[in-house]
Write a protein that holds these residues in place. Structure first.
Motif, PDB file in Angstrom:
ATOM      1  N   GLN A 168     -94.388  -3.565-116.624  1.00 55.78           N
ATOM      2  CA  GLN A 168     -94.598  -2.941-115.712  1.00 55.78           C
ATOM      3  C   GLN A 168     -93.083  -3.641-114.949  1.00 55.78           C
ATOM      4  OE1 GLN A 168     -96.555  -1.440-111.753  1.00 55.78           O
ATOM      5  NE2 GLN A 168     -97.151  -2.898-112.294  1.00 55.78           N
ATOM      6  N   VAL A 169     -92.842  -3.202-114.696  1.00 60.54           N
ATOM      7  CA  VAL A 169     -91.803  -4.295-114.397  1.00 60.54           C
ATOM      8  C   VAL A 169     -92.207  -3.919-111.861  1.00 60.54           C
ATOM      9  CG1 VAL A 169     -89.438  -2.528-113.645  1.00 60.54           C
ATOM     10  CG2 VAL A 169     -88.799  -5.051-112.951  1.00 60.54           C
ATOM     11  N   VAL A 170     -91.652  -4.848-111.550  1.00 60.52           N
ATOM     12  CA  VAL A 170     -91.936  -5.244-110.199  1.00 60.52           C
ATOM     13  C   VAL A 170     -91.204  -5.898-109.123  1.00 60.52           C
ATOM     14  CG1 VAL A 170     -93.272  -5.257-107.715  1.00 60.52           C
ATOM     15  CG2 VAL A 170     -94.931  -4.611-110.373  1.00 60.52           C
ATOM     16  N   ILE A 171     -90.088  -4.745-108.374  1.00 60.70           N
ATOM     17  CA  ILE A 171     -88.501  -5.807-107.993  1.00 60.70           C
ATOM     18  C   ILE A 171     -89.321  -5.977-106.526  1.00 60.70           C
ATOM     19  CG2 ILE A 171     -87.057  -5.858-107.291  1.00 60.70           C
ATOM     20  CD1 ILE A 171     -86.471  -3.560-109.783  1.00 60.70           C
ATOM     21  N   LEU A 172     -89.345  -6.820-105.976  1.00 60.55           N
ATOM     22  CA  LEU A 172     -89.436  -7.359-103.872  1.00 60.55           C
ATOM     23  C   LEU A 172     -88.288  -7.818-103.652  1.00 60.55           C
ATOM     24  CD1 LEU A 172     -91.666  -7.525-101.540  1.00 60.55           C
ATOM     25  CD2 LEU A 172     -91.775 -10.389-102.461  1.00 60.55           C
ATOM     26  N   GLU A 173     -88.348  -7.197-102.848  1.00 62.76           N
ATOM     27  CA  GLU A 173     -86.420  -7.157-102.707  1.00 62.76           C
ATOM     28  C   GLU A 173     -86.032  -6.760-100.927  1.00 62.76           C
ATOM     29  OE1 GLU A 173     -83.740  -9.051-101.910  1.00 62.76           O
ATOM     30  OE2 GLU A 173     -83.714  -8.921-103.939  1.00 62.76           O
ATOM     31  N   PHE A 174     -85.101  -7.653-100.546  1.00 62.81           N
ATOM     32  CA  PHE A 174     -84.929  -6.868 -98.695  1.00 62.81           C
ATOM     33  C   PHE A 174     -84.417  -5.726 -99.015  1.00 62.81           C
ATOM     34  CE2 PHE A 174     -85.009 -11.500 -97.691  1.00 62.81           C
ATOM     35  CZ  PHE A 174     -85.880 -11.314 -96.912  1.00 62.81           C
ATOM     36  N   SER A 175     -84.647  -4.214 -97.909  1.00 64.53           N
ATOM     37  CA  SER A 175     -84.271  -3.182 -98.118  1.00 64.53           C
ATOM     38  C   SER A 175     -83.076  -2.800 -96.669  1.00 64.53           C
ATOM     39  CB  SER A 175     -85.400  -2.273 -98.853  1.00 64.53           C
ATOM     40  OG  SER A 175     -84.327  -0.724 -99.600  1.00 64.53           O
ATOM     41  N   SER A 176     -83.598  -1.594 -96.892  1.00 62.70           N
ATOM     42  CA  SER A 176     -82.632  -0.642 -95.570  1.00 62.70           C
ATOM     43  C   SER A 176     -83.897  -0.775 -94.371  1.00 62.70           C
ATOM     44  CB  SER A 176     -82.353   0.297 -95.680  1.00 62.70           C
ATOM     45  OG  SER A 176     -81.346   0.261 -96.760  1.00 62.70           O
ATOM     46  N   LEU A 177     -83.584  -0.741 -93.352  1.00 68.10           N
ATOM     47  CA  LEU A 177     -84.859  -0.856 -92.111  1.00 68.10           C
ATOM     48  C   LEU A 177     -84.483   0.611 -92.309  1.00 68.10           C
ATOM     49  CD1 LEU A 177     -87.183  -2.150 -90.505  1.00 68.10           C
ATOM     50  CD2 LEU A 177     -84.510  -2.299 -88.606  1.00 68.10           C
ATOM     51  N   TYR A 178     -86.118   0.750 -92.483  1.00 67.72           N
ATOM     52  CA  TYR A 178     -85.932   2.599 -91.338  1.00 67.72           C
ATOM     53  C   TYR A 178     -86.363   2.820 -90.093  1.00 67.72           C
ATOM     54  CZ  TYR A 178     -90.867   2.828 -92.246  1.00 67.72           C
ATOM     55  OH  TYR A 178     -92.273   2.182 -92.338  1.00 67.72           O
ATOM     56  N   LEU A 179     -86.338   2.018 -89.345  1.00 65.90           N
ATOM     57  CA  LEU A 179     -86.916   2.377 -88.307  1.00 65.90           C
ATOM     58  C   LEU A 179     -85.582   1.834 -87.783  1.00 65.90           C
ATOM     59  CD1 LEU A 179     -90.359   0.058 -87.991  1.00 65.90           C
ATOM     60  CD2 LEU A 179     -90.556   2.189 -87.753  1.00 65.90           C
ATOM     61  N   ARG A 180     -84.717   2.596 -86.948  1.00 65.21           N
ATOM     62  CA  ARG A 180     -83.584   3.234 -86.981  1.00 65.21           C
ATOM     63  C   ARG A 180     -83.450   1.946 -85.259  1.00 65.21           C
ATOM     64  NH1 ARG A 180     -80.983   1.972 -91.139  1.00 65.21           N
ATOM     65  NH2 ARG A 180     -80.795   3.210 -92.440  1.00 65.21           N
ATOM     66  N   PRO A 181     -84.964   2.541 -84.607  1.00 60.22           N
ATOM     67  CA  PRO A 181     -83.874   1.890 -83.077  1.00 60.22           C
ATOM     68  C   PRO A 181     -83.833  -0.107 -82.906  1.00 60.22           C
ATOM     69  CG  PRO A 181     -85.714   3.529 -83.359  1.00 60.22           C
ATOM     70  CD  PRO A 181     -85.677   3.411 -84.528  1.00 60.22           C
ATOM     71  N   LEU A 182     -85.040  -0.431 -84.011  1.00 55.30           N
ATOM     72  CA  LEU A 182     -84.833  -2.008 -84.218  1.00 55.30           C
ATOM     73  C   LEU A 182     -84.042  -2.493 -84.934  1.00 55.30           C
ATOM     74  CD1 LEU A 182     -88.706  -2.052 -85.074  1.00 55.30           C
ATOM     75  CD2 LEU A 182     -87.446  -1.818 -83.369  1.00 55.30           C
ATOM     76  N   GLN A 183     -82.811  -1.327 -85.470  1.00 58.41           N
ATOM     77  CA  GLN A 183     -81.122  -2.023 -86.221  1.00 58.41           C
ATOM     78  C   GLN A 183     -80.768  -2.467 -85.142  1.00 58.41           C
ATOM     79  OE1 GLN A 183     -80.890  -0.728 -90.029  1.00 58.41           O
ATOM     80  NE2 GLN A 183     -80.144  -2.806 -89.526  1.00 58.41           N
ATOM     81  N   PRO A 184     -80.441  -2.605 -84.104  1.00 56.02           N
ATOM     82  CA  PRO A 184     -79.744  -3.787 -83.753  1.00 56.02           C
ATOM     83  C   PRO A 184     -79.988  -4.619 -83.092  1.00 56.02           C
ATOM     84  CG  PRO A 184     -79.601  -1.570 -82.081  1.00 56.02           C
ATOM     85  CD  PRO A 184     -80.655  -1.876 -83.485  1.00 56.02           C
ATOM     86  N   VAL A 185     -80.575  -4.830 -82.734  1.00 54.74           N
ATOM     87  CA  VAL A 185     -82.451  -6.795 -83.100  1.00 54.74           C
ATOM     88  C   VAL A 185     -82.463  -6.621 -84.351  1.00 54.74           C
ATOM     89  CG1 VAL A 185     -84.542  -6.961 -82.373  1.00 54.74           C
ATOM     90  CG2 VAL A 185     -84.113  -5.292 -81.281  1.00 54.74           C
TER      91      VAL A 185
END
Length: 254
Positions: A168-185
């Motif tokens: 098994q491979v496990v990749i821990l990485e920053f990704s895309s925020l899905y809580l869009r109201p928090l995107q500006p912050v």
């Protein structure tokens, strides 16, 4: 350059800059050589300590067994490697790997100082061209390193080939925020606060500006999942952490 602009075949992203493919590895190396000595301190500050919880979740997913042989790519200061060493025990083996000598040395010194020895070996390795025979490992992990790879498909293929059946491979990485109201912050924090912390704590604002930009250029959750499937992994899935700020992707070899 905007994220939507096309990129030529002989170019790649270095943050929001376009650079020749052959140049990215050198530039990334300069970034991590610069921040190696303050890497752990900055991780705690940047994530408000959350990176430790994310890595614990990754280790639960990795779930290596006693006696297994595992590989930690882009190992940094060795948090995941330390956890896997406890999982495989004295009869197993952990290969601690990084392409950057300064980071690998920092990680080795930290692990030695904490008494983590025995089954750990240290290897300078490029994730795109792993210097190991095929079917060498039961688990492969890469934490916060995949987005710095020049050719992600090549790295995924190399990991696939290095895993044994049942691995098994496990990749821990920053990704895309899905809580869009928090995107500006989130954007304000990423592009204003991170470089400022980098300036005052690590005396290197530019490196942390690159790290923030590299997160935005990294494939989102579904795109990376599809890339892993194309590389030959099966039962690929991901777990969103902290609203999608981070994702844990995992895939299997049968």
């Amino acid at each position: 350059m905007t994220e939507s602009e096309p990129i030529h075949q002989d170019e790649t992203h270095f943050g929001y800059q376009r650079v020749p493919v052959a140049e990215k590895a050198r530039r990334v190396g300069e970034v991590f050589s610069s921040v190696a000595s303050r890497y752990d301190v900055m991780n705690d500050l940047m994530s408000v300590g959350l990176h430790r919880l994310w890595k614990r979740q990754a280790l639960r997913l990795i779930n290596a067994r006693p006696g297994q042989r595992v590989l930690d790519l882009a190992a940094g200061t060795g948090d995941l490697a330390e956890g896997m060493a406890g999982q495989v025990g004295p009869s197993g083996q952990v290969i601690v790997s990084d392409i950057n000598p300064a980071m690998l040395e920092t990680g080795r010194d930290r692990l030695l100082n904490e008494g983590v020895t025995g089954q750990l070996d240290y290897v300078i390795a490029d994730a795109e061209q792993l210097p190991f025979p095929s079917r060498s490992f039961d688990r492969i992990s890469i934490g916060f390193g995949l987005r710095n790879v020049t050719r992600i498909p090549a790295a995924l293929k190399a990991m696939r080939e290095a895993l044994r059946p049942g691995g098994q491979v496990v990749i821990l990485e920053f990704s895309s925020l899905y809580l869009r109201p928090l995107q500006p912050v989130y954007d304000l924090y990423s592009f204003r606060m991170l470089p400022l912390m980098g300036h005052f704590v690590a005396q290197d604002a530019d490196s942390y500006r690159y790290l923030a930009e590299s997160i935005r250029q990294h494939p989102d959750q579904e795109t990376l999942k599809a890339m892993m499937e194309t590389a030959g992994f099966e039962d690929v899935d991901y777990i969103n952490l902290s609203g999608g700020v981070v994702a844990l992707h995992h895939g299997h070899v049968y």
